[in-house]
Design an enzyme around this catalytic site. Structure first.
Site, short mmCIF file in Angstrom:
data_model
loop_
_atom_site.label_atom_id
_atom_site.label_comp_id
_atom_site.label_asym_id
_atom_site.label_seq_id
_atom_site.Cartn_x
_atom_site.Cartn_y
_atom_site.Cartn_z
N HIS A 128 -6.55 -6.60 -0.92
CA HIS A 128 -5.39 -5.50 -0.64
C HIS A 128 -4.24 -6.33 0.06
O HIS A 128 -2.89 -6.17 -0.14
CB HIS A 128 -5.73 -4.23 0.47
CG HIS A 128 -4.93 -3.51 0.16
ND1 HIS A 128 -4.84 -2.31 -0.74
CD2 HIS A 128 -4.07 -2.89 1.46
CE1 HIS A 128 -3.93 -1.46 -0.48
NE2 HIS A 128 -3.57 -1.83 0.95
N ASP B 12 -8.62 -6.26 -4.83
CA ASP B 12 -8.43 -4.92 -4.15
C ASP B 12 -8.92 -3.51 -5.03
O ASP B 12 -9.01 -3.76 -6.22
CB ASP B 12 -7.05 -4.84 -3.91
CG ASP B 12 -6.82 -3.42 -3.08
OD1 ASP B 12 -7.60 -3.03 -2.16
OD2 ASP B 12 -5.47 -2.95 -3.54
N SER C 172 0.87 -1.25 -0.15
CA SER C 172 0.09 -0.02 0.06
C SER C 172 0.69 1.23 0.12
O SER C 172 1.55 1.41 -0.94
CB SER C 172 -1.11 0.00 0.91
OG SER C 172 -2.10 0.94 0.95
#
Length: 543
Positions: A520, A458, A266
């Site tokens: 994710h 995601d 991320s």
């Protein structure tokens, strides 16, 4: 409906959000005091003119709650520092800096580059049996101290289960900015997970199966880390990471000789290019950096923000989440968003980058999040609004807040929280969110391999955008890499040999992977597949 700025958490993001999902708000205490820095910032904006002032006016007009209720300051954590006698080792940066050697020219030079005088590293060998986490595996915990700036970063090291004398060492970083890497440890890829009874459970697919792994709580005031100061941009955080690794490998030279890799997810799409560049900038170093891995990262916003509408509207391999009207509103907002990001890229000015972040996150992430769908996994609803959609995060926080756990690992803070939203705001309001850190990647590719991988379910850092930015990146191998088709990625061994786990394209030092059926947090959703590609990457299969 109140709309607030985005947060990449765990490495995940919570953009514009109604009350049913995690949002950024004022701390419970000291709201009036903390609002002052933002007021001062707004006063400074009055001196601006032209496009910059217009952008701020536009953002304030569209999203007034953002501007009125989000401070750019964070409260220090309550903590009790342990005496030096508690620690097995204390490595002084000043001692490392005092070592001089004779260089190739015959002149005296420092053995190791960098400004390390203000740093110390505290180390404690942790008893695995005390917590029941990976018994039999050597573990160290401790703090990196920046004594000049009152910063203290917590780390937890796990030796490889397999061949620690020869296996590589990996630094793992969660994102946020402002989320603890101990979330990655216990929710994704570490040696144990935490169940609903708040007990550790052995993880057969831990990434320390064939590598030693360091989990680092950074920047300061994240997880078990603490400070009286604040870090509000990625570049400043990179100096701390270089110091930690240098002192750690100085204390443990047996690991320094092994290959070293940085992995994260991320907002680590920002961190890792900066941290790796910082390491490589020091010619005399004891860090044997061999590659970097970025999972579902935010790296090139100008390209990636193009793909929120396609992912939300049925073009990413999963059914549409939004109706036609919402999809059209995102299409309508995109040109303005891209113009603002381009201005940020051209100036790298906080005055330009901050409104770009706020406008784009609200316009392009907000419609999706207001549906209540999980921003980290397009396949389902947000299950636990108090824990970033995942009940497991609550289990991890409860476990790490136990007094006996904090005592066993030498934590000095009075409490643990998975994400510090003040830190997130600090980064956002210093313009860090939209800055073009992807421009560092070509320099990395000249020296080391780079893997970009993405779980294909995601939304927030989706595979479409990650694939696109790797193809748009200007580097000497772009013409060969960009047109390459994706090929099947399959398991090579064990009872699942031949099983398709994703797709891959690779040329030179650059590789992109799409991982099937993962959101994710790929190691959490697809543990076997994640360990498969991780081990093969460390083994040098694609470079």
């Amino acid at each position: 409906m109140r709309v607030l700025p985005a947060t990449l958490l765990v490495g995940a993001a919570t953009a514009a959000a109604p009350p049913f999902q995690q949002i950024l708000g004022l701390p419970k205490k000291g709201a009036d005091t903390l609002a002052k820095p933002l007021h001062d910032l707004q006063e400074q904006l009055k001196t601006l003119s032209g496009e910059a002032r217009h952008l701020w006016d536009e953002v304030a007009n569209h999203f007034p709650n953002n501007m009125d209720h989000n401070p750019v300051f964070s409260l220090p954590k309550k903590h009790t520092r342990r005496p030096d006698s508690h620690w097995d080792h204390i490595v002084r940066g000043a001692d490392v800096q005092s070592v001089w050697v004779t260089g190739a020219s015959g002149e005296k030079e420092r053995e190791i580059d960098g400004k390390l005088e203000a740093y110390d590293l505290r180390v404690k060998k942790t008893d695995p049996s005390a917590l029941g986490i990976d018994p039999g595996v050597k573990q160290y915990t401790g703090y990196l101290d920046d004594n000049e700036n009152d910063k203290h970063l917590f780390y937890w090291f796990f030796e490889s289960r397999n061949d620690p004398k020869n296996d590589p060492v990996v630094l793992w970083l969660n994102g946020g900015p402002g989320c603890s890497s101990l979330t990655g440890l216990f929710l994704e890829l570490g040696p144990s997970s935490i169940n609903e009874k708040i007990k550790p459970i052995y993880n057969d697919f831990a990434w320390n199966s064939n590598a030693s792994v360091i989990f680092l709580d950074q920047p300061v005031n994240v997880g078990y880390s603490y400070s009286g100061a604040a870090v509000s941009d990625t570049v400043a955080a990179g100096k701390d990471v270089y110091a930690l690794l240098t002192l750690f490998f100085k204390q443990f030279p047996e690991y320094a000789k092994q290959d070293f890799h940085i992995a994260g997810e991320s907002y680590a799409g920002h961190y890792i290019p900066v941290f790796a560049s910082e390491i490589l900038s020091h010619k005399k170093r004891n860090i044997n950096l061999k590659s970097v891995l970025i999972g579902n990262g935010l790296t090139d916003g100008l390209t990636q923000y193009d793909y929120y509408r396609p992912m939300a509207c049925g073009e990413g391999g999963y059914p549409a989440v939004l109706d036609e009207a919402s999809c059209q509103s995102m299409d309508n907002a995109l040109p303005r968003c891209k113009s603002m990001i381009e201005s940020c890229y051209n100036t790298e000015s906080s005055w330009i980058c901050v409104p770009a972040s706020i406008y784009c996150n609200n316009a392009l992430l907000g419609p999706y999040q207001r549906t209540g769908q999980n921003v980290y996994d397009i396949r389902g609803k947000c299950e636990d609004t108090s824990n970033l959609c995942y009940k497991g995060m609550g289990y991890v926080s409860e476990y790490l807040n136990k007094r006996e756990v904090r005592e066993a690992v030498g934590a000095e803070v009075d409490g643990y929280e998975s994400c510090n939203f003040d830190i997130n705001r600090n980064f956002l309001f210093h313009g860090d969110w939209m800055k073009p850190y992807h421009r560092l990647v070509p320099g990395l590719l000249e020296q080391i391999p780079v893997l970009i991988y993405a779980g294909d379910a995601d939304f927030i850092c989706n595979w479409l955008g990650n694939k696109a930015w790797t193809e748009a990146l200007e580097w000497p191998g772009q013409k060969e890499y960009a047109p390459l088709p994706l090929k099947d990625l399959v398991i090579e061994e064990n009872e699942h040999k031949g099983k398709k786990i994703g797709q891959i394209k690779s040329h030179g030092n650059f590789t992109f992977m799409r991982l099937y059926g993962a959101g994710h947090m790929v190691p959490m959703d697809q543990p076997e597949a994640s360990l498969e590609f991780f081990n093969r990457w460390l083994g040098g299969e694609w470079f």
